[in-house]
Design a protein around this motif. Structure first.
Motif, PDB file in Angstrom:
ATOM      1  N   ALA A  21       1.353 -70.177  11.181  1.00 32.10           N
ATOM      2  CA  ALA A  21       1.857 -68.907  11.716  1.00 32.10           C
ATOM      3  C   ALA A  21       2.680 -68.226  10.642  1.00 32.10           C
ATOM      4  CB  ALA A  21       2.703 -69.152  12.965  1.00 32.10           C
ATOM      5  N   VAL A  38      -3.925 -65.278   8.419  1.00 33.78           N
ATOM      6  CA  VAL A  38      -2.714 -64.636   8.925  1.00 33.78           C
ATOM      7  C   VAL A  38      -2.266 -63.600   7.895  1.00 33.78           C
ATOM      8  CG1 VAL A  38      -1.948 -66.626  10.299  1.00 33.78           C
ATOM      9  CG2 VAL A  38      -1.201 -66.396   7.907  1.00 33.78           C
ATOM     10  N   THR A  81      -1.815 -76.198  12.569  1.00 38.32           N
ATOM     11  CA  THR A  81      -1.796 -74.763  12.851  1.00 38.32           C
ATOM     12  C   THR A  81      -0.941 -74.051  11.810  1.00 38.32           C
ATOM     13  OG1 THR A  81       0.136 -74.934  14.305  1.00 38.32           O
ATOM     14  CG2 THR A  81      -2.047 -75.124  15.339  1.00 38.32           C
TER      15      THR A  81
END
Length: 214
Positions: free
Chosen positions: A122, A210, A120
C-alpha cells in the motif's frame, strides 16, 4: 577450426589474411573469417532481436539482485542467463507494435525456499510503500530470520529502487521510503525472501501497482 602447435612466427592472435588466430581453452587455434551476410534480416529475426533487447533493457538494472538470488548456478548457465531465459519465455509480451513486459510474471528471485504468505503493498504517503505479509515461519524450511528484499520499478520514468535485508520474515511488515523523484509515479514492486546466510532464496512475489503519494 584447426589447432596448431608451431607456426612460422609461433602462436599468434588476430586476423592474418583469411584466417584468425586465437587461444581457446589453452590451445592455439586457427579459424576462417566468417562470411559477410548479404541478406537483410527477416521480420522474425527483427522481432527476436527486439524481444531480446526488451528483456535485457528491463533486467540489466536489476543484475545485482538477479546474480545473487535467481536460481542456482547450473554448469555454464549463470544466474543472469537463467533470468534472461525465464523472462524471454514468460514475461516478454507483444503489444502491437512493440514488445513489453508483463510485470505480473517478473521474478527478482527464484528458488526452493518457502516464499512469503499473502504479501500486500500500500502507498501510505511520504513517498513510502508499506509491505505486509503473514508469518509462516516453520512452514517447510521457512525460518524467522529469513530476510526480505524489495525491488520497485516505475515504468513511465524507467526508475528502479532496490533495498536488501529490509526486514525478517517474522516481522510481518516493512516500510520502504522511496526517493522524491518517485513521487506521483505508478510503480510495480516485487518481494523476495532469502535465508539469513543468503545461500537459498524463494521465488519472489509480484505486488499490485500503486501510485507513490507525497
Amino acid at each position: 577450426m584447426a589447432t596448431y602447435k608451431k607456426g612460422i612466427l609461433g602462436p599468434f592472435s588476430g586476423k592474418v589474411g583469411t584466417v584468425v588466430g586465437a587461444n581457446w581453452r589453452g590451445k592455439d587455434i586457427l579459424r576462417s573469417l566468417p562470411k559477410k551476410g548479404n541478406s537483410n534480416p527477416s521480420e522474425t529475426q527483427l522481432q527476436q532481436r527486439q524481444r531480446f533487447l526488451t528483456a535485457s533493457g528491463f533486467l540489466t538494472p536489476m543484475n545485482g539482485v538477479l546474480r545473487k538470488y535467481f536460481g542456482q548456478r547450473n554448469g555454464d548457465q549463470s544466474r543472469l542467463n537463467q533470468a534472461m531465459s525465464y523472462h524471454l519465455k514468460e514475461a516478454v509480451v507483444f503489444n502491437d507494435p512493440d514488445f513489453g513486459i508483463d510485470y505480473s510474471k517478473v521474478l527478482i528471485s527464484r528458488g526452493d525456499l518457502t516464499g512469503l504468505q499473502n504479501p500486500t503493498v500500500a502507498a501510505i504517503g511520504g513517498n513510502q510503500l508499506k509491505f505486509n505479509w503473514e508469518d509462516n515461519s516453520g512452514q517447510g524450511d521457512a525460518k524467522t530470520d529469513d530476510t526480505l528484499l524489495v525491488v520497485v520499478y516505475a515504468p513511465t520514468a524507467g526508475l528502479y529502487f532496490t533495498q536488501l535485508e529490509t526486514a525478517t520474515r517474522v516481522e510481518q511488515v516493512v516500510v520502504v521510503t522511496l526517493p522524491d523523484f518517485f513521487q506521483g509515479l505508478e510503480v510495480y514492486s516485487w518481494l523476495g525472501v532469502t535465508s539469513a546466510d543468503h545461500k537459498t532464496a524463494a521465488t519472489s512475489s509480484p505486488m499490485a501497482a500503486v501510485t507513490v503519494a507525497a
